[in-house]
Design a protein around this motif. Sequence first.
Motif, short mmCIF file in Angstrom:
data_model
loop_
_atom_site.label_atom_id
_atom_site.label_comp_id
_atom_site.label_asym_id
_atom_site.label_seq_id
_atom_site.Cartn_x
_atom_site.Cartn_y
_atom_site.Cartn_z
N MET A 187 0.83 -1.20 0.00
CA MET A 187 0.00 0.00 0.00
C MET A 187 0.86 1.25 0.00
O MET A 187 0.63 2.18 -0.77
CB MET A 187 -0.88 0.03 1.25
CG MET A 187 -2.11 -0.83 1.13
SD MET A 187 -3.12 -0.59 2.58
CE MET A 187 -4.35 -1.83 2.27
N CYS A 214 -4.18 -3.72 -7.38
CA CYS A 214 -4.41 -4.23 -6.03
C CYS A 214 -4.44 -5.74 -6.02
O CYS A 214 -3.91 -6.39 -5.14
CB CYS A 214 -5.72 -3.71 -5.47
SG CYS A 214 -5.73 -1.94 -5.20
N TRP A 229 -4.24 -7.94 -2.49
CA TRP A 229 -5.03 -7.29 -1.45
C TRP A 229 -6.32 -8.10 -1.27
O TRP A 229 -6.87 -8.61 -2.24
CB TRP A 229 -5.44 -5.86 -1.85
CG TRP A 229 -4.30 -4.89 -1.96
CD1 TRP A 229 -2.99 -5.17 -2.23
CD2 TRP A 229 -4.43 -3.48 -1.82
NE1 TRP A 229 -2.26 -4.01 -2.27
CE2 TRP A 229 -3.12 -2.95 -2.02
CE3 TRP A 229 -5.46 -2.59 -1.54
CZ2 TRP A 229 -2.85 -1.58 -1.93
CZ3 TRP A 229 -5.19 -1.24 -1.47
CH2 TRP A 229 -3.89 -0.73 -1.66
N ASP A 241 -8.73 -5.41 2.80
CA ASP A 241 -7.62 -4.48 2.61
C ASP A 241 -8.06 -3.28 1.78
O ASP A 241 -7.75 -2.13 2.08
CB ASP A 241 -6.45 -5.17 1.90
CG ASP A 241 -5.85 -6.28 2.76
OD1 ASP A 241 -5.96 -6.16 4.01
OD2 ASP A 241 -5.33 -7.26 2.19
N PHE A 296 -8.17 0.55 2.96
CA PHE A 296 -7.42 1.56 2.25
C PHE A 296 -8.33 2.71 1.80
O PHE A 296 -8.05 3.88 2.08
CB PHE A 296 -6.70 0.96 1.04
CG PHE A 296 -6.02 1.98 0.19
CD1 PHE A 296 -4.77 2.51 0.57
CD2 PHE A 296 -6.61 2.46 -0.98
CE1 PHE A 296 -4.15 3.47 -0.20
CE2 PHE A 296 -5.98 3.43 -1.75
CZ PHE A 296 -4.75 3.93 -1.37
#
Lengths: 1052, 390
Positions: free
Chosen positions: B301, B340, B345, B349, B353
Amino acid sequence: MPGKLKAKIVAGRHLPVMDRASDLTDAFVEVKFGNTTFKTDVCPKSLNPQWNSEWFKFEVDDEDLQDEPLQITVLDHDTYSANDAIGKVYIDIDPLLSCEAATVISGWFPIYDTIHGIRGEINVLVKVDLFNDLNRFRQSSCGVKFFCTTSIPKCYRVVMVHGFVEELVVNEDPEYQWIDRIRTPRASNEARQRLISLMSGELQRKIGLKVLEMGGNAVLGYLQCFDLEGESGLVVRAIGTACTLDKLSSLPTAVLPACNSPSREMKEPPFSEDPNPNIHSSGPSTPLKNQTYSFSPSKSYSRQSSSSDTDLSLTPKTGMGSGGSAGKDGGPLKTLLRQQTQSALEQREFPFFTLTCFPPGFLIHVGGVVSARSVKLLDRIHNPDEPETRDAWWEEIRQEIKSHAKALGCHAVVGYSESTSICEEVCILSASGTAAILNPKFMQEGCLDSYSEHRLEDPAPPSCGFCHIPYDELNMPFPAHLTYCYNCRRQKVPDVLFTTIDLPVEATVMGKGSLIQARLCRLKKKAQGEVNATAISNLLPFMEYELHTQLMNKLKLRSMNALFGLRVQISVGENMLVGLASATGVYLMALPAPGGIQIAGKTPSDITYEQHISNMQKKINDTISKNKDLYEVHPQEIIEEVIGSPIPESRQRSRLFRSHSESSDEVSELDLSHGKKDAFVLEIDDTDAVEDIHSLLTDAPMPSGFYSCNTEIMPGIYNWTSSLQMFTSVRVFRLNNVNLTNQGLNKIFNDLCENLLKSLYFKLRSMVPCCLCHLNFAVAVPEEELIQVAVTAVAMTFDKEQAQENFKANMEKAIMKVISENEEQLQFPLELCTETPAPQPFSPSKGTGHQDGGGIHTSARATSVDYSSFADRCSTWIELIKLKAQAIRRGSIKTTASQEKGSPLPEGRSRSLRCMRPFPSSTVSVVKMTPLSFLPGTRIIKYLGIINMFFIRETTSLREEGGVSGFLHCFIAEVFAMVRAHVAALGGNAVVSYSMKECVFMENPNKNQAQCLINVSGDAVIFVRESEAEATAAAPQTSSMQNLSGAAEANA
Amino acid sequence: MDMSVELDVFVGNTTIMDEEVYQFWLDGYTVNDAVKVRMEGGVLEEYEASTDVLLSDTMDQFRTFQMCERLLHTPAKLANQLLFQIPPHRQTMLIERYYAFDNAFVREVLGKKLSKGTKKDLDDISAKTGITLKSCRRQFDNFKRVFKVVEELKGPLVENIQQHFLLSDKLARDYAAIVFFANNRFETGKRKLQFLSFQDFAFCAGQLISNWTVGAVGKMQQLERDTESGAVRQLLNKQAKEKHPICTNNMVEDMDVDLDKEFLQDLKDLKILINDKDLLDQHKSLVCTALRGKTKVFNEMEANFKTLSRALVNIAAKLTNTKDVRDLFIDLVEKFIEPCRSDRWTSADVRLFLTYYTNSARTLDTFRHQVTWDRYMDVIKSCILKMYHD
């Protein structure tokens, strides 16, 4: 100027696009009555026009009011060319002419066009103001009520039954007028629709006049038919039973004059304005001028009327066959009764009754089926105002029926109906009914009082009374096998009983009933004129005989001993005759148990043949035992032995002599005495018999959960639930093989009917357990290789739990029902009558406290019901009766309230009906339809008038409309829709006694054309749910018997 | 064969309809195919009916449905017509089933222009999806019919559809999505978008309709707006309509169908988030501080923050171009979802985010476009979350 008709055009909706450029329509309306026409303004560019017109007023004679329909035409305005007609609505205003029926017609009517079908709807308001007409010699008969229902309508009681009324009017068929060779088919079809509407009105008016002359105020069992005779014209004829009816008032103090609606003050009093007690001899007494070839009418070879000797039966017997037996079966009082009845009935030209359901006690004895057929050649009706020929034809037939009845020792014919079958210039006229002896108190007002004094001594006819033979045992009109009644053991009964009526309420039956059909096709050589007619009349007796044999076999196969609602149709085509007999078989407790069927082979025979015979015998025996379980018919032989049979059974086997179609004309030699107690022998010595056995065994069993009958009431099912589905199914079959034999043809026709039934069961499978009631088959031979079968019936659900209860319970229920019916009527003291000759063992008035007023005699009833067989249940019965009586009394006040609510203000009422609709967005109210006279779980609170509609639909784009099936499917749906719309506009929510009387379909696939004519009729009513009508849960069990209520208290 | 059935009809006072047979009809079966399937279904044995019986029943019902079809095109008529007596609950069933569609079919036409051109492609769609051409036509015509009716109507899209077609709430929402996609011509057919179901898109459409359209603004600002200006606006619309009667469907009055142009314009202001280096860094550090320790993919990230932020803001800024509006979903997939996913992810997640990414921007001192940001990110966030699956 005795009347003012007012019409208002409110709005239209869903109109078709008439102007392709704008996709809109400039609609206006023409309102026409008689020769007066009004027009609304043009409502430009709208498919949902709002006209909100003024009231168009027509000042007219009431004669015209009866004859003419209000004609509404919706048109598209066109500035440059002729206005295009969108479609029409015909409104019969007859319901507005009777005080008790509708007071306003208001609602959405489908706009109908013979080519395009329904094209949008129009909202119309119609009212009538009638002025008192003092002219006694008037031509109108406003106020006479017409009912298609063949029983006493719910919410009325019969003061008096006057008897048979008939009339016919003829006209030239516009289709065949010279002008139609130059005008379009559409124009001539419209002319036809209008003409038939006009003729129906005229016919109804004329019948009404006869009723008024007789002192009556209503016609029950009104049966109107069309004969499309082609070149020779158009005949509209009707028969019915004239009665004096009294509206049941819920107020106990007075019989209100029916004009209780404020808006109707100007109306003439409805009842017996002309209390002329003279019995009118109906029918013109024109001499029988045989302008046409009249072929010797073929007799009925129905077993009961098998007086095959024409001369004998046509000569009225002076002594009347019943004279001798009178002393035997009832003592002096019965003789007196009989004499009274005779005197009452003898004054009538035709003591016929189109009713099929009667108040308990009305029928004293039933003799059996009488029928007559006659083949005529049609010729042009020269003077429509003097339709003598047609009148004479029917007169002849009726005379014959009358003499058949006499031969059976009976003075009356009940369940009477007439029909025709026409092919080219040949016409078969048929009439049939059930010979009977009736209780005179319903016929003659005069003798009621004097008769009532004797009442105390007169035992009520037992529930088995109607089964007892009316004819002289020693001088029987035909060979029959008699035994003492299995119920009362006192009087003689035949071994089988065939009737055209419904099962009487008082009858005790075992198990359930079953639809029984006999089907037959016979090839005929193509011929013309006289030769053709002779050929047909020669074939008829054999067909009737074959049909009768089939019925008898199928009855035995079901272990039953009586047929009700028997209807035999014989339709004529160019190269064949098609016969279809339908009836409902039951096991009557009063009649002996039928024996089995035994097959006999030719005497000298080899082993394989014997094998074959025994195989068949086994099949038959299996079927019989299966049927016994299916219909819950288990005759208790043991009981019989305990009590002892009064007369020794004849153990001798009778042999059935079969007739060959080729055999001589000596029909009188036919031995009709088959059906001996022991076994019914079928001898396989000819192909016909093989055929018989084949058709016997190919009747597929009904799928489980289904029952069927063609009568009003299904014997053995009493616990109907409210779900019902009326339907019409039409099939046309084309025979491809030109070289068919009679046998092959028969098999095809039989399969065709069986498959149709199978289809119906499959379609309605979601309603199981259910019964198809009033299954009415109509066969026709529209073209050389076509057979058309049209079926109308209603599927009704019932409660399975109770259905499976044993026979005892059912019988109790049946009797309880009769009791509670009478019980119910006791709410109205004026109707209390000493005469309740119902079969119930206990007088209903006991313990109810209704001893005032006319009720004095109520407790006086003694009955001759065999107590012993019921003794063990007596105590519970008394309990039940008391409970019911209480419940009914409690409920009666509520009934009053609901009826008041439902009566005088039509707008308010119809609005309140609409409020019940589940979806407020819909403007369409649900209208139920049924061929029966009642709706289970409901109470009919008002009869709004007769529905009698005639439509023609044509197409020149058959393929585009989905072929013949698509075309007819749509048309039938349209007819239903128009019936529903008219009923809803009258403020009604159901049609009872609905029937499709005519469905004439013609096609020309090569030209992509088809045409169909449909005639339907019924009674528009308002019903309320039992639960809404009153709190009494007790009464409604009787819903299936509603048609009989209001009937027992006939002599106030 | 000695005889043939020339004519065979059955008409009930209450119209008899078998739901199973109705479905066969809707699915475009021929009568014979339907009979075959019904026979396999075992109705026959139960009622000892022959093939003839089944054939007769099927033909009859198909005919009934065909006659009803005209009415089903304007469902409101069904309740007010006189020809067929159908109980209200059956009417509802008839309408709902008639307007129901196959997911496979709708995925093929979603976002395409509902024109004759597309109709010509139905053959291909039929071949590809295995749905009969007849059924494809019905579904396509339904889309088109609903589109035509609602494009001329004011007011909330879903309610209009529900009112005119008497559909259930769920189905009306689906149709709103179809109309919305057809109107804005969103690209949904690319291979990269194949993993998305119709329901994914329908959800996104719902989000866009209720947040990004003029109607949405209307709803939000209804209280603020005084009636006078509303009246003025109506007057203007009317004038516009009179001038260009044909283009009215593209005018502001199609409140639920068109995206709010002003809002799209405002989205350009968000570019400051990526163009201003300080702001970008500040944003990143706020998000990273908050996320540290909360996810296994924290390092990814952190590494990708700038790329992802740039992607999201650039998508926003480009939405003034009709072409880019059409590519909204492909952009979201290519520029956000795929990166992603390649970093593995999880949905959680992504949610984490996006939540912190959206919220942190509000606390940035120099960022003045909170309203626009929230309006944009709320929709983007829920769309991405819906679309983030295999």
